[in-house]
Write a protein that holds these residues in place. Structure first.
Motif, PDB file in Angstrom:
ATOM      1  N   GLY A  59       4.769   7.665   0.741  1.00  0.00           N
ATOM      2  CA  GLY A  59       5.333   6.436   1.286  1.00  0.00           C
ATOM      3  C   GLY A  59       4.749   5.203   0.613  1.00  0.00           C
ATOM      4  O   GLY A  59       3.585   5.184   0.227  1.00  0.00           O
ATOM      5  N   PHE A  60       5.579   4.185   0.476  1.00  0.00           N
ATOM      6  CA  PHE A  60       5.169   2.889  -0.061  1.00  0.00           C
ATOM      7  C   PHE A  60       5.611   1.820   0.921  1.00  0.00           C
ATOM      8  O   PHE A  60       6.716   1.895   1.455  1.00  0.00           O
ATOM      9  CB  PHE A  60       5.822   2.619  -1.421  1.00  0.00           C
ATOM     10  N   GLY A  61       4.758   0.827   1.158  1.00  0.00           N
ATOM     11  CA  GLY A  61       5.129  -0.212   2.108  1.00  0.00           C
ATOM     12  C   GLY A  61       4.496  -1.541   1.765  1.00  0.00           C
ATOM     13  O   GLY A  61       3.524  -1.624   1.009  1.00  0.00           O
ATOM     14  N   ALA A  62       5.067  -2.586   2.344  1.00  0.00           N
ATOM     15  CA  ALA A  62       4.546  -3.938   2.157  1.00  0.00           C
ATOM     16  C   ALA A  62       4.844  -4.748   3.415  1.00  0.00           C
ATOM     17  O   ALA A  62       5.795  -4.468   4.138  1.00  0.00           O
ATOM     18  CB  ALA A  62       5.188  -4.598   0.942  1.00  0.00           C
ATOM     19  N   SER A  63       4.003  -5.734   3.656  1.00  0.00           N
ATOM     20  CA  SER A  63       4.241  -6.657   4.763  1.00  0.00           C
ATOM     21  C   SER A  63       3.759  -8.042   4.357  1.00  0.00           C
ATOM     22  O   SER A  63       2.860  -8.184   3.526  1.00  0.00           O
ATOM     23  CB  SER A  63       3.529  -6.191   6.042  1.00  0.00           C
ATOM     24  N   GLY A 109       8.400  -3.801   5.323  1.00  0.00           N
ATOM     25  CA  GLY A 109       9.352  -2.868   4.740  1.00  0.00           C
ATOM     26  C   GLY A 109       8.613  -1.668   4.174  1.00  0.00           C
ATOM     27  O   GLY A 109       7.452  -1.789   3.757  1.00  0.00           O
ATOM     28  N   ALA A 110       9.249  -0.515   4.189  1.00  0.00           N
ATOM     29  CA  ALA A 110       8.615   0.699   3.665  1.00  0.00           C
ATOM     30  C   ALA A 110       9.689   1.681   3.208  1.00  0.00           C
ATOM     31  O   ALA A 110      10.830   1.653   3.682  1.00  0.00           O
ATOM     32  CB  ALA A 110       7.735   1.340   4.730  1.00  0.00           C
ATOM     33  N   PHE A 111       9.300   2.568   2.296  1.00  0.00           N
ATOM     34  CA  PHE A 111      10.194   3.600   1.773  1.00  0.00           C
ATOM     35  C   PHE A 111       9.401   4.868   1.544  1.00  0.00           C
ATOM     36  O   PHE A 111       8.260   4.821   1.088  1.00  0.00           O
ATOM     37  CB  PHE A 111      10.835   3.151   0.450  1.00  0.00           C
ATOM     38  N   ARG A 112      10.020   5.997   1.846  1.00  0.00           N
ATOM     39  CA  ARG A 112       9.410   7.300   1.582  1.00  0.00           C
ATOM     40  C   ARG A 112      10.494   8.234   1.089  1.00  0.00           C
ATOM     41  O   ARG A 112      11.512   8.409   1.745  1.00  0.00           O
ATOM     42  CB  ARG A 112       8.782   7.847   2.855  1.00  0.00           C
ATOM     43  N   GLY A 113      10.293   8.808  -0.094  1.00  0.00           N
ATOM     44  CA  GLY A 113      11.248   9.756  -0.663  1.00  0.00           C
ATOM     45  C   GLY A 113      10.752  11.180  -0.508  1.00  0.00           C
ATOM     46  O   GLY A 113       9.562  11.451  -0.600  1.00  0.00           O
ATOM     47  N   TYR A 114      11.698  12.062  -0.242  1.00  0.00           N
ATOM     48  CA  TYR A 114      11.399  13.489  -0.099  1.00  0.00           C
ATOM     49  C   TYR A 114      12.167  14.209  -1.185  1.00  0.00           C
ATOM     50  O   TYR A 114      13.393  14.311  -1.120  1.00  0.00           O
ATOM     51  CB  TYR A 114      11.820  13.996   1.277  1.00  0.00           C
ATOM     52  N   SER A 115      11.467  14.714  -2.182  1.00  0.00           N
ATOM     53  CA  SER A 115      12.063  15.331  -3.355  1.00  0.00           C
ATOM     54  C   SER A 115      13.112  16.377  -2.980  1.00  0.00           C
ATOM     55  O   SER A 115      12.809  17.387  -2.354  1.00  0.00           O
ATOM     56  CB  SER A 115      10.964  15.960  -4.206  1.00  0.00           C
ATOM     57  N   GLY A 116      14.353  16.114  -3.386  1.00  0.00           N
ATOM     58  CA  GLY A 116      15.438  17.059  -3.164  1.00  0.00           C
ATOM     59  C   GLY A 116      15.922  17.161  -1.728  1.00  0.00           C
ATOM     60  O   GLY A 116      16.840  17.916  -1.438  1.00  0.00           O
ATOM     61  N   GLY A 141       0.790  -1.216   0.000  1.00  0.00           N
ATOM     62  CA  GLY A 141       0.000   0.000   0.000  1.00  0.00           C
ATOM     63  C   GLY A 141       0.824   1.268   0.000  1.00  0.00           C
ATOM     64  O   GLY A 141       2.049   1.243  -0.083  1.00  0.00           O
ATOM     65  N   ILE A 142       0.098   2.378   0.113  1.00  0.00           N
ATOM     66  CA  ILE A 142       0.731   3.698   0.163  1.00  0.00           C
ATOM     67  C   ILE A 142       0.489   4.310   1.540  1.00  0.00           C
ATOM     68  O   ILE A 142      -0.518   4.047   2.178  1.00  0.00           O
ATOM     69  CB  ILE A 142       0.208   4.636  -0.944  1.00  0.00           C
ATOM     70  N   GLY A 143       1.462   5.103   1.968  1.00  0.00           N
ATOM     71  CA  GLY A 143       1.367   5.780   3.253  1.00  0.00           C
ATOM     72  C   GLY A 143       0.706   7.136   3.105  1.00  0.00           C
ATOM     73  O   GLY A 143       1.064   7.919   2.230  1.00  0.00           O
ATOM     74  N   LEU A 144      -0.274   7.414   3.941  1.00  0.00           N
ATOM     75  CA  LEU A 144      -0.976   8.687   3.940  1.00  0.00           C
ATOM     76  C   LEU A 144      -0.633   9.442   5.217  1.00  0.00           C
ATOM     77  O   LEU A 144      -0.470   8.859   6.269  1.00  0.00           O
ATOM     78  CB  LEU A 144      -2.484   8.468   3.862  1.00  0.00           C
ATOM     79  N   GLY A 145      -0.577  10.748   5.115  1.00  0.00           N
ATOM     80  CA  GLY A 145      -0.183  11.558   6.261  1.00  0.00           C
ATOM     81  C   GLY A 145       1.315  11.686   6.265  1.00  0.00           C
ATOM     82  O   GLY A 145       2.008  11.085   5.459  1.00  0.00           O
TER      83      GLY A 145
END
Length: 170
Positions: free
Chosen positions: A52-56, A71-78, A36-40
């Motif tokens: 954010g993107f995550g999986a379990s 596992g999860a990953f969130r990128g912050y542009s720049g 799924g995707i992370g909100l907030g």
């Protein structure tokens, strides 16, 4: 904030059981995959942007108990990125709550999570990274549209306070 209130209503709506189905069984050998995707927003570096993107994955080891990985990953542009990976366990509450809907699965649990973040503040020339192990927690629910596919909503701490997505039962 309005989106958050709608999300809570959506979760509550998914969690309401009906009397026309047998109980959702989580037994030894049950397998679940969430993506799924992370909100907030929060995540390691305290910046509230990015997606954010995550999986379990969870495996039933006993009646109403699953263990697995997350596992999860969130990128912050720049600015940088935040990731987490770890192990977790869940207890499934349908039997205790006497929910009689085989399409609903309510659960909560804890995990041991390694989280890392890196940042690159190019406008001031500052770069760095940090990581560490911590305790994770989650509270969630799944609603199955068919025997094998459904949706899930999960609140917790980590990459995002709320994660929504698709779930698969094997």
């Amino acid at each position: 904030m309005r989106k958050f209130h709608f999300s809570i209503l959506l979760i509550l709506g998914l969690l309401v059981g009906t009397e026309s189905f047998a109980q959702m069984a989580v037994d030894k050998g049950s397998k679940f995959l969430n993506a799924g995707i992370g909100l907030g927003g929060w995540g390691g570096i305290g910046y509230s942007g990015g997606l954010g993107f995550g999986a379990s994955f969870e495996l039933g080891v006993a009646k109403n108990i699953t263990v697995g990985g997350v596992g999860a990953f969130r990128g912050y542009s720049g600015v940088g990125s935040y990731y987490s990976i770890g192990a977790r366990g869940s207890y499934h509450f349908n039997e205790i709550l006497s929910l009689a809907n085989d399409k609903v699965d309510l659960y909560a649990g804890l995990g041991l999570i390694y989280s890392g973040w890196s940042w690159n503040e190019s406008f001031v020339g500052f770069r760095g990274s940090y990581g560490g192990i911590g305790l994770g927690g989650h509270l969630g629910g799944r609603y199955f549209f068919s025997d094998k596919i459904g949706g899930f909503a999960e609140a917790g701490f980590g990459v995002a306070p709320l994660q929504l997505g698709v779930t698969f039962k094997f």
